[in-house]
Design a protein around this motif. Structure first.
Motif, PDB file in Angstrom:
ATOM      1  N   LEU A   1    -106.300  40.342  72.868  1.00  0.00           N
ATOM      2  CA  LEU A   1    -107.170  41.126  71.980  1.00  0.00           C
ATOM      3  C   LEU A   1    -107.541  42.459  72.609  1.00  0.00           C
ATOM      4  O   LEU A   1    -107.592  43.487  71.935  1.00  0.00           O
ATOM      5  N   LEU A   2    -107.800  42.450  73.881  1.00  0.00           N
ATOM      6  CA  LEU A   2    -108.163  43.675  74.584  1.00  0.00           C
ATOM      7  C   LEU A   2    -107.042  44.692  74.522  1.00  0.00           C
ATOM      8  O   LEU A   2    -107.267  45.881  74.308  1.00  0.00           O
TER       9      LEU A   2
ATOM     10  N   THR B   1    -114.545  43.130  71.432  1.00  0.00           N
ATOM     11  CA  THR B   1    -113.473  42.673  72.319  1.00  0.00           C
ATOM     12  C   THR B   1    -113.986  42.475  73.734  1.00  0.00           C
ATOM     13  O   THR B   1    -113.640  41.503  74.403  1.00  0.00           O
TER      14      THR B   1
ATOM     15  N   THR C   1    -114.124  39.021  75.769  1.00  0.00           N
ATOM     16  CA  THR C   1    -113.518  38.908  77.101  1.00  0.00           C
ATOM     17  C   THR C   1    -114.521  38.372  78.116  1.00  0.00           C
ATOM     18  O   THR C   1    -114.193  37.494  78.922  1.00  0.00           O
TER      19      THR C   1
ATOM     20  N   CYS D   1    -118.554  36.735  68.484  1.00  0.00           N
ATOM     21  CA  CYS D   1    -117.435  37.652  68.215  1.00  0.00           C
ATOM     22  C   CYS D   1    -116.621  37.181  67.017  1.00  0.00           C
ATOM     23  O   CYS D   1    -116.222  37.994  66.181  1.00  0.00           O
TER      24      CYS D   1
END
Length: 105
Positions: free
Chosen positions: A44-45, A54, A58, A101
């Protein structure tokens, strides 16, 4: 048939060996789960860029991984009392960050 000391020792040893193998298999499964969460966060990052959600995801995944490592050390290493509390704190905060998220995405 009578049980000789050798047979009793052998049976006890085999029983302990199965317990250790089961414990390590469980730890391996948890590490695979943590690695998968971290891999999703890293993907995703890279794909979405370093947005706020994001980064929170993380950090949540990293806390989840840290909690797994603490749990493994606590389970197979020294039984230090504060480690259990730190483990649960990392686990629940990490899970909450990941859930937030997903909810806001």
């Amino acid at each position: 048939s009578t049980l000789t000391p050798r047979k009793v020792f052998s049976a006890t040893h085999m029983s302990r060996q199965k317990t250790y193998n089961t414990a390590f298999a469980s730890a391996d499964a948890k590490l695979c789960e943590a690695f998968a969460m971290f891999s999703c966060a890293a993907a995703l990052l890279v794909t979405l860029g370093a947005g706020a959600l994001t980064l929170v995801f993380t950090l949540g995944a990293l806390l989840f991984v840290v909690s797994d490592f603490i749990m493994i050390y606590y389970s197979f290493g020294k039984k230090i009392k504060p480690l259990r509390a730190i483990n649960l704190l990392c686990y629940y905060v990490g899970q909450l960050m990941i859930a937030v998220c997903i909810l806001l995405a």
